[in-house]
Design a protein around this motif. Structure first.
Motif, short mmCIF file in Angstrom:
data_model
loop_
_atom_site.label_atom_id
_atom_site.label_comp_id
_atom_site.label_asym_id
_atom_site.label_seq_id
_atom_site.Cartn_x
_atom_site.Cartn_y
_atom_site.Cartn_z
N ILE A 78 -38.28 -46.52 1.05
CA ILE A 78 -38.96 -46.24 -0.21
C ILE A 78 -40.42 -46.60 0.04
O ILE A 78 -40.76 -47.76 0.25
N ARG A 79 -41.28 -45.59 0.07
CA ARG A 79 -42.69 -45.81 0.37
C ARG A 79 -43.46 -46.34 -0.84
O ARG A 79 -44.37 -47.15 -0.70
N ALA A 80 -43.10 -45.87 -2.02
CA ALA A 80 -43.78 -46.30 -3.25
C ALA A 80 -42.92 -45.94 -4.45
O ALA A 80 -42.11 -45.01 -4.38
N VAL A 81 -43.11 -46.68 -5.52
CA VAL A 81 -42.46 -46.40 -6.80
C VAL A 81 -43.57 -46.41 -7.86
O VAL A 81 -44.32 -47.38 -7.96
N ASP A 82 -43.66 -45.33 -8.62
CA ASP A 82 -44.69 -45.25 -9.66
C ASP A 82 -44.49 -46.35 -10.70
O ASP A 82 -43.34 -46.71 -11.03
N ASP A 83 -45.60 -46.87 -11.22
CA ASP A 83 -45.54 -47.83 -12.31
C ASP A 83 -44.80 -47.21 -13.48
O ASP A 83 -44.98 -46.03 -13.79
N GLY A 84 -43.94 -48.00 -14.10
CA GLY A 84 -43.20 -47.53 -15.27
C GLY A 84 -41.87 -46.88 -14.96
O GLY A 84 -41.16 -46.46 -15.87
N TRP A 85 -41.51 -46.73 -13.66
CA TRP A 85 -40.21 -46.15 -13.29
C TRP A 85 -39.13 -46.84 -14.09
O TRP A 85 -39.14 -48.05 -14.21
N PRO A 86 -38.18 -46.13 -14.69
CA PRO A 86 -37.90 -44.71 -14.64
C PRO A 86 -38.34 -43.95 -15.90
O PRO A 86 -37.56 -43.21 -16.48
N ALA A 87 -39.57 -44.11 -16.30
CA ALA A 87 -40.09 -43.36 -17.44
C ALA A 87 -40.24 -41.88 -17.06
O ALA A 87 -40.40 -41.55 -15.88
N LEU A 88 -40.18 -41.03 -18.05
CA LEU A 88 -40.32 -39.59 -17.84
C LEU A 88 -41.58 -39.29 -17.05
O LEU A 88 -42.66 -39.78 -17.35
N GLY A 89 -41.42 -38.51 -15.97
CA GLY A 89 -42.55 -38.09 -15.14
C GLY A 89 -42.89 -39.03 -14.00
O GLY A 89 -43.68 -38.68 -13.13
N THR A 90 -42.33 -40.24 -13.99
CA THR A 90 -42.60 -41.15 -12.87
C THR A 90 -41.76 -40.75 -11.67
O THR A 90 -40.80 -40.00 -11.79
N ALA A 91 -42.15 -41.26 -10.48
CA ALA A 91 -41.48 -40.83 -9.26
C ALA A 91 -41.29 -41.97 -8.27
O ALA A 91 -42.01 -42.98 -8.30
N ILE A 92 -40.31 -41.76 -7.40
CA ILE A 92 -40.07 -42.59 -6.22
C ILE A 92 -40.51 -41.74 -5.03
O ILE A 92 -40.15 -40.56 -4.94
N HIS A 93 -41.26 -42.33 -4.12
CA HIS A 93 -41.73 -41.64 -2.92
C HIS A 93 -40.95 -42.23 -1.75
O HIS A 93 -41.01 -43.45 -1.53
N TYR A 94 -40.23 -41.41 -1.01
CA TYR A 94 -39.28 -41.90 -0.02
C TYR A 94 -39.39 -41.15 1.30
O TYR A 94 -40.03 -40.10 1.39
N THR A 95 -38.72 -41.70 2.30
CA THR A 95 -38.54 -41.02 3.57
C THR A 95 -37.05 -40.90 3.81
O THR A 95 -36.29 -41.85 3.58
N GLY B 125 -36.92 -40.55 12.94
CA GLY B 125 -37.71 -40.00 14.03
C GLY B 125 -38.35 -38.67 13.69
O GLY B 125 -38.90 -38.50 12.59
N PRO B 126 -38.22 -37.69 14.63
CA PRO B 126 -38.85 -36.39 14.39
C PRO B 126 -38.18 -35.60 13.26
O PRO B 126 -38.72 -34.61 12.79
N LEU B 127 -37.01 -36.07 12.83
CA LEU B 127 -36.31 -35.39 11.73
C LEU B 127 -36.60 -36.04 10.38
O LEU B 127 -35.96 -35.70 9.39
N ALA B 128 -37.53 -37.00 10.35
CA ALA B 128 -37.87 -37.67 9.10
C ALA B 128 -38.65 -36.73 8.18
O ALA B 128 -39.47 -35.94 8.63
N LEU B 129 -38.37 -36.82 6.90
CA LEU B 129 -39.00 -35.98 5.90
C LEU B 129 -39.47 -36.87 4.74
O LEU B 129 -38.71 -37.71 4.27
N ARG B 130 -40.69 -36.69 4.32
CA ARG B 130 -41.21 -37.44 3.19
C ARG B 130 -40.95 -36.63 1.92
O ARG B 130 -41.26 -35.45 1.86
N GLY B 131 -40.38 -37.29 0.93
CA GLY B 131 -40.07 -36.60 -0.31
C GLY B 131 -40.44 -37.42 -1.52
O GLY B 131 -40.94 -38.55 -1.42
N ARG B 132 -40.18 -36.84 -2.67
CA ARG B 132 -40.49 -37.46 -3.95
C ARG B 132 -39.37 -37.11 -4.92
O ARG B 132 -38.95 -35.96 -5.00
N THR B 133 -38.92 -38.09 -5.67
CA THR B 133 -37.93 -37.87 -6.72
C THR B 133 -38.57 -38.22 -8.05
O THR B 133 -39.05 -39.34 -8.24
N THR B 134 -38.59 -37.25 -8.97
CA THR B 134 -39.29 -37.38 -10.25
C THR B 134 -38.29 -37.41 -11.39
O THR B 134 -37.33 -36.63 -11.40
N VAL B 135 -38.53 -38.29 -12.36
CA VAL B 135 -37.68 -38.37 -13.55
C VAL B 135 -37.99 -37.18 -14.45
O VAL B 135 -39.13 -36.97 -14.87
#
Length: 146
Positions: free
Chosen positions: A35-52, A56-66
């Motif tokens: 988990i790279r970052a969590v928006d302030d106020g999680w899990p309020a509407l529109g906030t997100a978790i930023h994850y990997t 290795g080379p198959l790593a993908l950076r993503g975001r999950t939004t409420v």
């Protein structure tokens, strides 16, 4: 749709306590390595978790939004995996006597994952979902001993 469920011997409020901890998602969401970052106020509407996800080379950076939230009852998320597309994940909590039923409904929403959705990909989502909902239930029980 890939729908899995589990009963946890804790209250919906105790389950929600874990869902409201964005940093805990790597402890129960299968495939999440960081988990790279969590928006302030999680899990309020529109906030997100930023994850990997991946390694290795198959790593993908993503975001999950409420996208939907009813504290203590429902959390609707959109997991955006960039060029792979996104998925709709709805976590629903229901009282079951003194326990809680956790239902996780996950399916592709946009992009290639949506276009290529089939019975095979549905099975893969179910194979991923069962250990995920079980890990969530165990994490709740560890955080809130009986």
């Amino acid at each position: 749709m890939a729908v899995v469920n589990a009963v946890v011997e804790r209250s919906p409020e105790q389950v929600w306590d874990v869902l409201a901890d964005g940093h805990a998602y790597s402890d129960w969401v299968v495939g999440t390595t960081e988990i790279r970052a969590v928006d302030d106020g999680w899990p309020a509407l529109g906030t997100a978790i930023h994850y990997t996800v991946g390694w290795g080379p198959l790593a993908l950076r993503g975001r999950t939004t409420v996208r939907q939230v009813e504290p203590g009852h429902l959390l609707g998320l959109e997991a955006d995996a960039g060029m792979l597309g996104s998925a709709r994940i709805v976590i629903e909590l229901s009282e079951w006597g003194e326990d809680t039923v956790i239902v996780i409904d996950e399916h592709p929403l946009r992009g290639p994952a949506y276009w290529l959705h089939s019975a095979v990909s549905e099975v893969l989502l179910l194979v991923r979902g069962r250990p995920m909902v079980t890990a969530l239930a165990k994490l709740v029980e560890r955080r809130h001993p009986a």
